[in-house]
Design a protein around this motif. Structure first.
Motif, PDB file in Angstrom:
ATOM      1  N   UNK A   5       0.913  -0.884   0.072  1.00 28.26           N
ATOM      2  CA  UNK A   5       0.007   0.085  -0.015  1.00 28.26           C
ATOM      3  C   UNK A   5       0.901   1.026   0.074  1.00 28.26           C
ATOM      4  N   UNK A   6       0.385   2.544  -0.482  1.00 30.07           N
ATOM      5  CA  UNK A   6       1.117   3.500  -0.490  1.00 30.07           C
ATOM      6  C   UNK A   6       1.666   3.855   1.162  1.00 30.07           C
ATOM      7  N   UNK A   7       0.779   3.682   1.891  1.00 32.05           N
ATOM      8  CA  UNK A   7       1.238   3.814   3.320  1.00 32.05           C
ATOM      9  C   UNK A   7       2.559   3.325   3.736  1.00 32.05           C
ATOM     10  N   UNK A   8       2.307   1.879   3.347  1.00 30.17           N
ATOM     11  CA  UNK A   8       3.514   1.084   3.612  1.00 30.17           C
ATOM     12  C   UNK A   8       4.984   1.390   3.064  1.00 30.17           C
ATOM     13  N   UNK A   9       4.576   1.883   1.617  1.00 28.56           N
ATOM     14  CA  UNK A   9       5.872   2.174   0.758  1.00 28.56           C
ATOM     15  C   UNK A   9       6.258   3.614   1.457  1.00 28.56           C
ATOM     16  N   UNK A  10       5.511   4.611   1.942  1.00 30.28           N
ATOM     17  CA  UNK A  10       5.895   5.693   2.698  1.00 30.28           C
ATOM     18  C   UNK A  10       6.669   5.500   4.096  1.00 30.28           C
ATOM     19  N   UNK A  11       6.205   4.382   4.675  1.00 35.82           N
ATOM     20  CA  UNK A  11       6.885   4.101   5.895  1.00 35.82           C
ATOM     21  C   UNK A  11       8.251   3.482   5.463  1.00 35.82           C
ATOM     22  N   UNK A  12       8.309   2.934   4.595  1.00 37.76           N
ATOM     23  CA  UNK A  12       9.493   2.104   4.218  1.00 37.76           C
ATOM     24  C   UNK A  12      10.607   3.284   3.630  1.00 37.76           C
ATOM     25  N   UNK A  13       9.997   4.227   2.923  1.00 32.65           N
ATOM     26  CA  UNK A  13      10.877   5.120   2.421  1.00 32.65           C
ATOM     27  C   UNK A  13      11.532   6.083   3.581  1.00 32.65           C
ATOM     28  N   UNK A  14      11.003   5.951   4.812  1.00 29.76           N
ATOM     29  CA  UNK A  14      11.561   6.864   5.778  1.00 29.76           C
ATOM     30  C   UNK A  14      12.443   5.874   6.826  1.00 29.76           C
ATOM     31  N   UNK A 114      15.082  13.802  -1.489  1.00 25.62           N
ATOM     32  CA  UNK A 114      15.519  14.429  -0.409  1.00 25.62           C
ATOM     33  C   UNK A 114      15.395  13.504   0.990  1.00 25.62           C
ATOM     34  N   UNK A 115      14.619  12.605   1.097  1.00 25.76           N
ATOM     35  CA  UNK A 115      14.294  11.774   2.251  1.00 25.76           C
ATOM     36  C   UNK A 115      15.721  10.829   2.210  1.00 25.76           C
ATOM     37  N   UNK A 116      16.119  10.397   1.142  1.00 32.70           N
ATOM     38  CA  UNK A 116      16.963   9.388   0.968  1.00 32.70           C
ATOM     39  C   UNK A 116      18.368  10.054   1.181  1.00 32.70           C
ATOM     40  N   UNK A 117      18.521  11.431   0.537  1.00 36.37           N
ATOM     41  CA  UNK A 117      19.728  12.197   0.685  1.00 36.37           C
ATOM     42  C   UNK A 117      19.935  12.781   1.842  1.00 36.37           C
ATOM     43  N   UNK A 118      19.107  12.937   2.896  1.00 37.30           N
ATOM     44  CA  UNK A 118      19.235  13.411   4.108  1.00 37.30           C
ATOM     45  C   UNK A 118      20.338  12.624   4.933  1.00 37.30           C
ATOM     46  N   UNK A 338      19.920  12.221  13.704  1.00 37.37           N
ATOM     47  CA  UNK A 338      18.901  12.205  12.512  1.00 37.37           C
ATOM     48  C   UNK A 338      17.729  11.352  12.828  1.00 37.37           C
ATOM     49  N   UNK A 339      17.867  10.159  13.315  1.00 36.14           N
ATOM     50  CA  UNK A 339      16.728   9.198  13.772  1.00 36.14           C
ATOM     51  C   UNK A 339      16.044   9.539  14.905  1.00 36.14           C
ATOM     52  N   UNK A 340      16.771  10.209  15.721  1.00 34.52           N
ATOM     53  CA  UNK A 340      16.195  10.515  17.084  1.00 34.52           C
ATOM     54  C   UNK A 340      15.381  11.679  16.946  1.00 34.52           C
ATOM     55  N   UNK A 341      15.674  12.651  16.101  1.00 41.03           N
ATOM     56  CA  UNK A 341      14.780  13.968  16.106  1.00 41.03           C
ATOM     57  C   UNK A 341      14.083  13.966  14.742  1.00 41.03           C
ATOM     58  N   UNK A 342      14.003  12.933  13.924  1.00 43.56           N
ATOM     59  CA  UNK A 342      12.947  12.881  12.827  1.00 43.56           C
ATOM     60  C   UNK A 342      12.225  11.680  12.874  1.00 43.56           C
ATOM     61  N   UNK A 343      11.382  11.469  11.910  1.00 42.20           N
ATOM     62  CA  UNK A 343      10.589  10.176  11.716  1.00 42.20           C
ATOM     63  C   UNK A 343      11.191   9.027  11.215  1.00 42.20           C
ATOM     64  N   UNK A 344      12.561   9.203  10.714  1.00 41.11           N
ATOM     65  CA  UNK A 344      13.577   8.185   9.991  1.00 41.11           C
ATOM     66  C   UNK A 344      13.781   7.008  10.964  1.00 41.11           C
ATOM     67  N   UNK A 345      13.766   5.904  10.509  1.00 41.68           N
ATOM     68  CA  UNK A 345      14.275   4.707  11.308  1.00 41.68           C
ATOM     69  C   UNK A 345      15.451   3.915  10.817  1.00 41.68           C
ATOM     70  N   UNK A 346      16.038   3.058  11.424  1.00 39.30           N
ATOM     71  CA  UNK A 346      16.788   2.136  10.635  1.00 39.30           C
ATOM     72  C   UNK A 346      15.893   1.198   9.857  1.00 39.30           C
ATOM     73  N   UNK A 347      16.415   0.580   8.826  1.00 37.09           N
ATOM     74  CA  UNK A 347      15.609  -0.360   8.148  1.00 37.09           C
ATOM     75  C   UNK A 347      15.588  -1.697   8.946  1.00 37.09           C
TER      76      UNK A 347
END
Length: 441
Positions: A5-14, A114-118, A338-347
């Motif tokens: 689903x788009x939501x799952x892809x969005x979560x994975x992209x983060x 930009x999300x991957x480049x960050x 970056x992981x602590x203060x954004x919504x990005x998570x380790x894969x």
């Protein structure tokens, strides 16, 4: 059924270090193979140089590096020694490939998102700021001597690092290798800016303006997909000579030429011109240009050297601490923040222990670190010789520590792979694919 689903892809992209697309993964695999072989040749060239420089025949090594193939080139600022030709000339090929790679990443690679480049940008910035701060702190505490070399420990040598990774890794996740490569690309971009801005001496604007003519003609030809070697190579050589005469380090010409090459295919199919040229010139860079530079740059002689005095030299201490401590804290710390203060998570397949090993590996600074040392203190100077020893020592410590951590992580992933590939019932299907998800295993 797999959740697409788009939501799952969005979560994975983060997620940090998430799996790349297949074209990107295939391209990265080709790059890694070339850089790994190049790293082996780089290491071999450095070892040969060290042995020769400390052998009874060390005077012949010094004489070879000081030999001028064209002593009549003073009018064109081309009366360079063989070692200077390696640093100014051959490394231009390396930086041309870097320019191609940078443009490809920003136009068609993961850095366009930009999300991957960050992540790699943040890791590269942290991995440059902390080593520089370590260097400045140590040198200022010792009186400020050698402060000009602040940028020496800021660079990561991707070929050397990938060679170490290839030796210790067989089961580490793909995302870790991709992260290291992308980090090094961004790191190279900042290194280019540092060299151009802070290590340009005796600037002459007219030759630099003149270099815009062959660079512009080069750009016109490649934009029209006219890859005539008999035209492009002379234009590139002329651009290099004019940039060199301007006082800006000549390797910058390679980057500028790389930036002019189009990335996207003209008719929407097949690889673009930048990828084709990179495929053609990367083996020349990794297999010849960088090892030859390393051969002339790494040959520091320790004969008659007081090792205690060498190891307590503030510049040596600053470089080693910058590479080993600064790089590790900078890369790991910036990623953690970056992981602590954004919504990005380790894969899901990556752990913080894996990242710590990669941060240690980023402390392998060789090619660009040695080049900046020469620009800061002058090739062949006493301080430059000490910088060489420091870069070698810091890189060796980083490689050893990273190997220790990543070898353990690789063993853990190998055990997981073996467990998941078990086929106890002999039906040809791994047992892990026959488990009931309700079992919670």
């Amino acid at each position: 059924m797999t959740d697409r689903t788009p939501r799952a892809d969005s979560r994975r992209s983060n997620r940090l270090f998430s799996r790349r697309s297949w074209p990107e993964a295939r391209f990265l695999a080709d790059v890694l193979r070339t850089e790994t072989v190049g790293g082996g040749l780089l290491l071999l060239a450095a070892v040969v140089a060290l042995i020769w420089a400390n052998s009874p025949w060390r005077s012949s090594y010094a004489a070879l590096g000081a030999w001028q193939p064209w002593s009549g080139g003073s009018a064109l600022h081309l009366d360079l020694s063989l070692a200077e030709w390696a640093a100014d000339g051959l490394l231009a090929v390396f930086f041309f490939v870097v320019g191609l790679e940078l443009k490809r990443e920003f136009v068609a690679g993961d850095l366009r998102d930009p999300r991957r480049a960050a992540l790699p940008v943040a890791a590269a910035i942290g991995g440059m700021l902390l080593p520089a701060l370590c260097y400045v702190a140590v040198t200022l505490a010792a009186g400020g001597a050698g402060l000009r070399g602040w940028a020496i420990p800021t660079a990561t040598d991707i070929a050397f690092a990938l060679a170490v990774l290839a030796v210790v890794s067989s089961h580490l996740p793909q995302g870790m290798r991709a992260f290291l490569l992308t980090l090094a690309v961004v790191d190279d971009l900042f290194a280019i800016i540092i060299i151009a801005v802070f290590y340009t001496a005796g600037f002459h604007p007219l030759p630099l303006l003149g270099a815009l003519v062959p660079i512009g003609l080069f750009a016109l030809l490649v934009q029209k997909r006219r890859t005539w070697w008999w035209a492009l190579i002379p234009l590139a050589a002329l651009a290099w000579a004019l940039v060199h005469a301007s006082g800006v380090h000549a390797t910058v010409a390679g980057v500028l030429l790389g930036f002019t090459v189009p990335v996207l295919p003209s008719r929407g199919s097949g690889p673009g011109l930048a990828e084709r040229l990179e495929h053609r010139w990367r083996p020349v860079s990794a297999g010849f240009a960088v090892p030859v530079f390393a051969f002339f740059a790494a040959g520091v002689s320790l004969v008659g050297t007081d090792l205690a005095d060498l190891l307590t030299d503030p510049v040596v201490t600053a470089v080693v601490l910058g590479l080993v401590l600064g790089k590790t804290v900078g890369v790991f710390g910036s990623t953690f923040l970056l992981a602590r203060f954004t919504r990005a998570e380790l894969d899901d397949e990556i752990t913080w222990a894996d990242l710590f090993g990669m941060a240690l590996l980023a402390g392998i600074g060789f090619t660009v670190s040695l080049l900046i040392g020469e620009l800061a203190f002058g090739a062949g100077s006493e301080t430059d010789e000490r910088v060489k020893a420091a870069v070698l020592l810091g890189s060796l410590i980083s490689a050893a520590l990273a190997s220790s951590v990543l070898t353990r992580r690789n063993a853990a992933y190998r055990r997981i792979a073996e467990r998941e590939s078990r086929d106890d019932d002999g039906d040809g299907v791994p047992d892990v694919y026959q488990q009931d998800p309700a079992d919670g295993r």
